[in-house]
Design a protein around this motif. Structure first.
Motif, short mmCIF file in Angstrom:
data_model
loop_
_atom_site.label_atom_id
_atom_site.label_comp_id
_atom_site.label_asym_id
_atom_site.label_seq_id
_atom_site.Cartn_x
_atom_site.Cartn_y
_atom_site.Cartn_z
N ALA A 173 0.85 -0.98 -0.11
CA ALA A 173 0.20 0.01 -0.09
C ALA A 173 0.78 1.23 0.10
N ILE A 174 0.23 2.34 -0.51
CA ILE A 174 0.96 3.76 -0.42
C ILE A 174 0.17 4.47 0.72
N ILE A 175 0.81 4.96 1.38
CA ILE A 175 -0.02 5.77 2.73
C ILE A 175 0.68 7.07 2.67
N SER A 176 -0.15 8.15 3.20
CA SER A 176 0.62 9.51 3.69
C SER A 176 0.71 9.28 5.24
N LEU A 177 1.80 9.72 5.77
CA LEU A 177 1.85 9.44 7.12
C LEU A 177 2.50 10.69 7.80
N LYS A 178 2.62 10.74 9.20
CA LYS A 178 3.09 11.54 10.17
C LYS A 178 3.91 10.74 11.15
N LYS A 179 5.20 11.33 11.72
CA LYS A 179 5.87 10.50 12.68
C LYS A 179 5.14 10.78 13.74
N LEU A 186 -8.55 4.09 2.40
CA LEU A 186 -8.77 5.38 3.41
C LEU A 186 -8.71 5.06 4.91
N CYS A 187 -8.30 3.86 5.02
CA CYS A 187 -8.36 3.55 6.60
C CYS A 187 -7.17 3.95 7.40
N LEU A 188 -7.20 3.93 8.73
CA LEU A 188 -6.32 4.32 9.69
C LEU A 188 -5.04 3.38 9.42
N THR A 196 9.43 3.82 27.06
CA THR A 196 9.50 4.43 25.68
C THR A 196 8.38 4.25 24.78
N CYS A 197 7.80 5.10 23.94
CA CYS A 197 6.71 5.07 23.47
C CYS A 197 7.07 4.05 22.18
N ARG A 198 6.12 3.00 21.80
CA ARG A 198 6.32 2.25 20.72
C ARG A 198 5.81 2.36 19.38
N LEU A 199 4.98 3.44 19.41
CA LEU A 199 3.98 3.83 18.29
C LEU A 199 5.06 4.99 17.46
N ALA A 200 5.37 4.45 16.21
CA ALA A 200 6.19 5.19 15.51
C ALA A 200 5.69 6.22 14.55
N PHE A 201 4.68 5.79 13.81
CA PHE A 201 3.74 6.87 12.94
C PHE A 201 2.39 6.52 12.65
N HIS A 202 1.80 7.19 12.14
CA HIS A 202 0.43 6.98 11.77
C HIS A 202 -0.10 7.67 10.28
N GLY A 203 -0.93 7.06 9.72
CA GLY A 203 -1.11 7.66 8.42
C GLY A 203 -2.47 7.17 8.00
N VAL A 204 -2.77 7.28 6.86
CA VAL A 204 -3.95 6.98 5.92
C VAL A 204 -3.75 6.36 4.62
N LEU A 205 -4.27 5.09 4.54
CA LEU A 205 -3.97 4.19 3.56
C LEU A 205 -4.80 4.80 2.15
N LEU A 206 -3.87 5.30 1.16
CA LEU A 206 -4.34 5.78 0.03
C LEU A 206 -4.76 5.15 -1.47
N GLN A 207 -3.62 3.92 -1.35
CA GLN A 207 -3.70 2.95 -2.46
C GLN A 207 -3.25 1.67 -1.96
N GLY A 208 -4.03 0.71 -2.31
CA GLY A 208 -3.89 -0.59 -1.87
C GLY A 208 -3.41 -1.40 -3.38
N MET A 209 -2.64 -2.33 -3.15
CA MET A 209 -2.11 -3.15 -4.09
C MET A 209 -2.60 -4.78 -4.05
N GLU A 210 -3.66 -4.99 -4.92
CA GLU A 210 -4.40 -6.41 -4.74
C GLU A 210 -3.45 -7.24 -5.38
N ASP A 211 -2.80 -6.94 -6.56
CA ASP A 211 -2.08 -7.97 -7.40
C ASP A 211 -0.91 -8.38 -6.76
N ILE A 266 2.60 -3.32 11.62
CA ILE A 266 1.53 -2.32 10.78
C ILE A 266 0.19 -2.72 11.14
N THR A 267 -0.55 -1.75 11.77
CA THR A 267 -1.86 -2.10 11.96
C THR A 267 -2.85 -1.27 11.04
#
Length: 466
Positions: free
Chosen positions: A305-311, A408-410, A424-439, A327-328
């Motif tokens: 998948a391609i995601i947009s993300l923030k640290k 477009l899921c979290l 220490t915080c184990r959560l590194a980044f969060h974002g939105v799934l923009l494009q999934g690759m089914e093939d 990856i959740t």
């Protein structure tokens, strides 16, 4: 949202009960609840044996609709989602946070913020709009010093929340189970009626939309002899009626809805935001303990998948390309490898369209996610000494096994293999799934469309000049 036009109006608001292990979340949910669901109050034998919550527990509190909502007479139903506080169960918490409208962060007043309280706060900032802080176990404070200790901890929490979106949120002191778990039931909780009033004041009309594809996050599954298999969960989008067909993508089967209940009340219809139990024709419940069910053929199974993300600002260290993260996506957590990329330097300040990925543009490969503390070459390129950062960054995620999710899921990336006792915080980044690759062969069929280039430079030595 209950069945039939004659039924009184019931507004459902999902309230997440999050916090560090042993902060008293389950006791608080029990003290607040009027109706327990099949999954409430640590009913699982493993939970009872270990004395900790291992899964999401659900129960509800019903009260009159507060006048500020302007809805007239009716009932306000708070569905309480009791999330486990044990560090190794962060996957479950992330799944739970995606279905809540309002969050209660439970803090042990004798200990203050702890590692998982901080992680729950991070998840809340990503997935939730409103929060109430509950300082629990005030019965453990000596009576003479109780008020000043509560005031001190309240000030501390206000300082902690200063730079978050929950700045100024209500802070309520309670003792959900005075005397601890072994105390007699006759001991009345302290401060719980005040907390209910605060929850009512924080209630809002969550945006609910019955249109679109039906999608539900299933968190428990069990069979009832002679009736079928029941899946309980929260509806993430769309609506469902008796007789509808639903797909269980993980099992590749379609089942018919035979009956439905909301907290032991039979209903014929449910919509986005509702917590519901759906009974379908028999299948082995062990095959689906947690997952998604949906309108047939409305979800996609993807390999990358391609995601947009923030640290996430509390994560220490760089986010490196080629690194592996947990990856959740939706309600699944899998291992995945990342590759970060950004706009071309000339486009760093350009506003990008939200939730859309443009395959026509050229992108710049990055060895790591660019942030103020990253070791990128941009530091050298910037004469002013200030790091130039792009307004938007993306990542290509390649999953070790395929995941089923909506568009477009979290997405949350974390390092769940970090020592759970490390502060220490184990959560590194969060974002939105923009494009999934089914093939499955996406490297040949899909990746060539992605125009990511590397900046290269060569250095040579002058040997002689003519």
């Amino acid at each position: 949202m209950a069945a039939g036009p004659a039924a009184p109006r019931v507004l459902n608001v999902n309230v997440g009960v999050l916090g560090h292990i042993d902060s008293g979340k389950t006791a608080l949910a029990r003290a607040l609840s009027t109706t327990g669901s099949t999954a409430a109050f640590d009913r699982a034998p493993q939970s009872r044996a270990r004395g900790i919550t291992l899964d999401l527990g659900f129960s509800c509190l019903r009260t009159a609709l507060p006048p500020q909502l302007g809805l007239g007479p009716g009932e306000l139903q708070f569905t309480l989602v009791d999330c486990p506080g044990h560090a190794s169960l962060i996957r479950t918490i992330i799944g739970g946070a995606q279905i809540i409208d309002l969050m209660m962060l439970v803090i042990d007043v004798t200990k203050g913020m702890q590692t998982q309280s901080a992680e729950c706060l991070v998840i809340g900032q990503i997935a939730c709009q409103k929060m109430v802080v509950v300082l629990n176990k005030i019965d453990l404070l000596p009576e003479g010093k109780r008020q000043s200790a509560i005031e001190k901890m309240t000030k501390k929490m206000q300082k902690t929340l200063e730079n978050t979106k929950f700045c100024g949120c209500p802070i309520v002191a309670v003792a959900a189970k005075p005397g601890g778990p072994e105390a007699p039931e006759s001991e009345n909780p302290l401060g719980v009626s005040e907390l209910i009033e605060v929850l009512k004041s924080q209630a809002y009309l969550p945006s609910r939309d019955p249109s679109g594809h039906f999608l539900m996050a299933v968190d428990h599954c069990f069979s009832i002899k002679g009736q079928g298999t029941v899946m309980t969960g929260t509806i993430l989008s769309g609506s469902i009626s008796l007789g509808d067909n639903v797909e269980i993508p993980a099992l590749k089967v379609i089942k018919k809805v035979k009956s439905m209940q909301m907290f032991h009340t039979p209903v014929t219809y449910a919509m986005q935001g509702d917590r519901v139990g759906i009974c379908v024709t028999q299948f082995d419940p062990k095959l689906l303990e947690r997952g998604l069910i949906c309108t047939p053929e409305s979800l996609h199974t993807i390999h990358a998948a391609i995601i947009s993300l923030k640290k996430i600002q509390y994560f220490r260290g760089a986010l490196q390309t080629k690194a592996k993260f947990h990856i959740t996506v939706g309600h699944e957590t899998v291992m995945g490898r990342v590759m970060f990329f950004s706009p071309a330097p000339a486009d760093f300040n350009e506003e990008m369209k939200e939730n859309v990925f443009d395959f026509e543009k050229d992108y710049l490969y990055q060895e790591e996610y660019l942030s103020k503390d990253s070791n990128s070459e941009n530091k050298e390129n910037d004469q002013a000494g200030e790091v130039q950062l792009p307004k938007q960054q993306w990542a290509l995620l390649e999953f070790e096994k395929p995941v089923t999710c909506p568009k477009l899921c979290l997405v949350i990336g974390s390092k769940l293999d970090t020592d759970i006792h490390a502060n220490t915080c184990r959560l590194a980044f969060h974002g939105v799934l923009l494009q999934g690759m089914e093939d499955k062969n996406y490297m040949e069929t899909f990746l060539p469309k992605l125009k990511v280039y590397k900046l290269k430079h060569k250095e040579g030595q002058v040997e002689r000049m003519g």
